[in-house]
Write a protein that holds these residues in place. Structure first.
Motif, PDB file in Angstrom:
ATOM      1  N   ASP A 104     125.933  29.208 -63.964  1.00 55.19           N
ATOM      2  CA  ASP A 104     125.202  28.939 -62.722  1.00 55.19           C
ATOM      3  C   ASP A 104     125.077  30.141 -62.062  1.00 55.19           C
ATOM      4  O   ASP A 104     124.112  30.443 -61.016  1.00 55.19           O
ATOM      5  CB  ASP A 104     125.810  28.105 -61.757  1.00 55.19           C
ATOM      6  CG  ASP A 104     125.961  26.727 -62.510  1.00 55.19           C
ATOM      7  OD1 ASP A 104     124.995  26.374 -63.338  1.00 55.19           O
ATOM      8  OD2 ASP A 104     126.478  25.761 -61.828  1.00 55.19           O
ATOM      9  N   LEU A 105     125.852  31.543 -62.264  1.00 53.98           N
ATOM     10  CA  LEU A 105     125.423  32.607 -61.568  1.00 53.98           C
ATOM     11  C   LEU A 105     124.150  33.320 -61.516  1.00 53.98           C
ATOM     12  O   LEU A 105     123.588  33.778 -60.501  1.00 53.98           O
ATOM     13  CB  LEU A 105     126.640  33.293 -62.043  1.00 53.98           C
ATOM     14  CG  LEU A 105     128.121  33.586 -61.630  1.00 53.98           C
ATOM     15  CD1 LEU A 105     128.875  34.540 -62.235  1.00 53.98           C
ATOM     16  CD2 LEU A 105     128.300  33.408 -60.190  1.00 53.98           C
ATOM     17  N   THR A 106     123.502  33.330 -62.873  1.00 53.24           N
ATOM     18  CA  THR A 106     122.007  33.873 -62.908  1.00 53.24           C
ATOM     19  C   THR A 106     121.093  32.979 -61.923  1.00 53.24           C
ATOM     20  O   THR A 106     120.379  33.597 -61.083  1.00 53.24           O
ATOM     21  CB  THR A 106     121.586  33.581 -64.200  1.00 53.24           C
ATOM     22  OG1 THR A 106     122.418  34.440 -65.006  1.00 53.24           O
ATOM     23  CG2 THR A 106     120.253  34.101 -64.140  1.00 53.24           C
ATOM     24  N   GLY A 107     121.164  31.736 -61.655  1.00 53.62           N
ATOM     25  CA  GLY A 107     120.215  30.818 -60.788  1.00 53.62           C
ATOM     26  C   GLY A 107     120.665  31.163 -59.397  1.00 53.62           C
ATOM     27  O   GLY A 107     119.924  31.212 -58.557  1.00 53.62           O
ATOM     28  N   MET A 108     122.181  31.342 -59.179  1.00 56.43           N
ATOM     29  CA  MET A 108     122.346  31.593 -57.848  1.00 56.43           C
ATOM     30  C   MET A 108     122.122  32.918 -57.362  1.00 56.43           C
ATOM     31  O   MET A 108     121.640  33.023 -56.046  1.00 56.43           O
ATOM     32  CB  MET A 108     123.945  31.440 -57.628  1.00 56.43           C
ATOM     33  CG  MET A 108     124.380  29.764 -58.074  1.00 56.43           C
ATOM     34  SD  MET A 108     126.170  29.762 -57.817  1.00 56.43           S
ATOM     35  CE  MET A 108     126.406  27.735 -57.856  1.00 56.43           C
ATOM     36  N   LEU A 109     122.397  33.910 -58.194  1.00 58.88           N
ATOM     37  CA  LEU A 109     121.818  35.212 -57.909  1.00 58.88           C
ATOM     38  C   LEU A 109     120.457  35.273 -57.380  1.00 58.88           C
ATOM     39  O   LEU A 109     119.952  35.993 -56.592  1.00 58.88           O
ATOM     40  CB  LEU A 109     122.080  36.366 -58.815  1.00 58.88           C
ATOM     41  CG  LEU A 109     121.937  37.672 -58.604  1.00 58.88           C
ATOM     42  CD1 LEU A 109     122.649  38.310 -57.203  1.00 58.88           C
ATOM     43  CD2 LEU A 109     121.858  38.394 -59.942  1.00 58.88           C
ATOM     44  N   ALA A 110     119.598  34.480 -58.252  1.00 56.14           N
ATOM     45  CA  ALA A 110     118.368  34.269 -57.847  1.00 56.14           C
ATOM     46  C   ALA A 110     117.923  33.707 -56.689  1.00 56.14           C
ATOM     47  O   ALA A 110     116.911  34.251 -55.964  1.00 56.14           O
ATOM     48  CB  ALA A 110     117.460  33.474 -58.941  1.00 56.14           C
TER      49      ALA A 110
END
Length: 285
Positions: free
Chosen positions: A233-239
């Motif tokens: 989920d980190l990629t979407g959360m960083l976005a």
């Protein structure tokens, strides 16, 4: 005795912040009011699975008004669309079959967004690409070797109007030199230079490149699984963070999901350490 593996050997060298993040944390939590994406329309390419399907779920949890998921497999997209509708019934989900190496299909994708929502998207997470390893320079047919460069650079959807946020999901392999991985690794660092030029030439855009870390998705080969400790989920959360004005100081930069945004203004740089790497055939991170 088996050789011990340092699980951080491909993470620590890319860290400009003292705190290393491998799991979701409050500052980028989609349920946090400051990360709400209500009113925002997002396009996510390569969203038939893996990190980008996870990113779509994150943006649904953040209450995005419109979520456009695009990939070549419409059956997989429709399955994910059903999941997103359950997560956020108020979000309008639009699955679009599209090969983003095709200029006509890219135009059709943006036209579908305009028709459905009456306006362009606010955010694009660009993830679709091509990976093939074991391509030794001089032993691989030039056209075959060039395919990875061409697709990973050509597969950069361009907006009709120079506004909004573009987030290209790249790879830490932009900073790794690996036998057989030249085409992919070069294409990844070239993506960053392309985005730097895009930011320079269209200052009304907000352009970022992200290193998604190493997650145990279907793309991770057995070699990389021993380092795959980053939550998907980190990629979407960083976005969620990059889509907001508070991230403007990082425009044009490559930003890693392992960086701690709580630490404040981390280094604004496109610098990457070049790591020699001799192991692991069939790289897949």
């Amino acid at each position: 005795m088996a050789q011990q593996v340092d699980p951080d050997q491909f993470t620590t060298p890319f860290m400009p912040t003292a705190t290393k993040r491998r799991d979701p944390y409050p500052a980028i939590d989609p349920s946090k009011p400051s990360n709400s994406q209500k009113g925002k329309i997002i396009i996510i390419t390569g969203a038939s699975g893996g990190l980008e399907a996870a990113a779509a779920r994150v943006w649904a949890r953040a209450g995005a008004t419109g979520i456009v998921i695009a990939a070549r497999r419409i059956d997989a997209l429709e399955k994910i669309a059903t999941e997103l509708n359950k997560i956020s019934p108020s979000s309008k989900v639009l699955p679009v079959k599209a090969d983003i190496t095709s200029e006509e299909q890219v135009k059709s994708l943006f036209a579908s967004v305009q028709t459905t929502f009456g306006r362009p998207a606010d955010v694009l997470i660009n993830n679709a690409g091509y990976l093939k390893d074991d391509q030794l320079i001089g032993e691989t047919a030039p056209n075959e070797w060039w395919t990875g460069i061409e697709i990973n650079l050509k597969a950069q959807p361009e907006p009709k109007k120079p506004t909004g946020t573009i987030i290209t999901v790249s790879s830490g392999r932009a900073g790794i030199t690996a036998e057989g991985g030249s085409a992919y690794n070069i294409s990844k660092i070239a993506e960053q230079k392309l985005n730097e030029h895009l930011q320079l030439e269209y200052p009304t855009l907000r352009v970022f490149t992200t290193m998604p870390g190493i997650s145990p998705t279907e793309m991770a080969t057995p070699y990389w699984l021993q380092f795959a400790h980053d939550h998907e989920d980190l990629t979407g959360m960083l976005a969620l963070y990059l889509a907001q004005p508070r991230a403007d100081f990082l425009k044009g930069s490559m930003v890693g999901v392992n960086w701690d945004i709580v630490a404040g203004k981390v280094f604004q740089t496109s610098w990457l350490p070049i790591l020699p790497f001799n192991g692991g055939k069939g790289l897949g991170a």
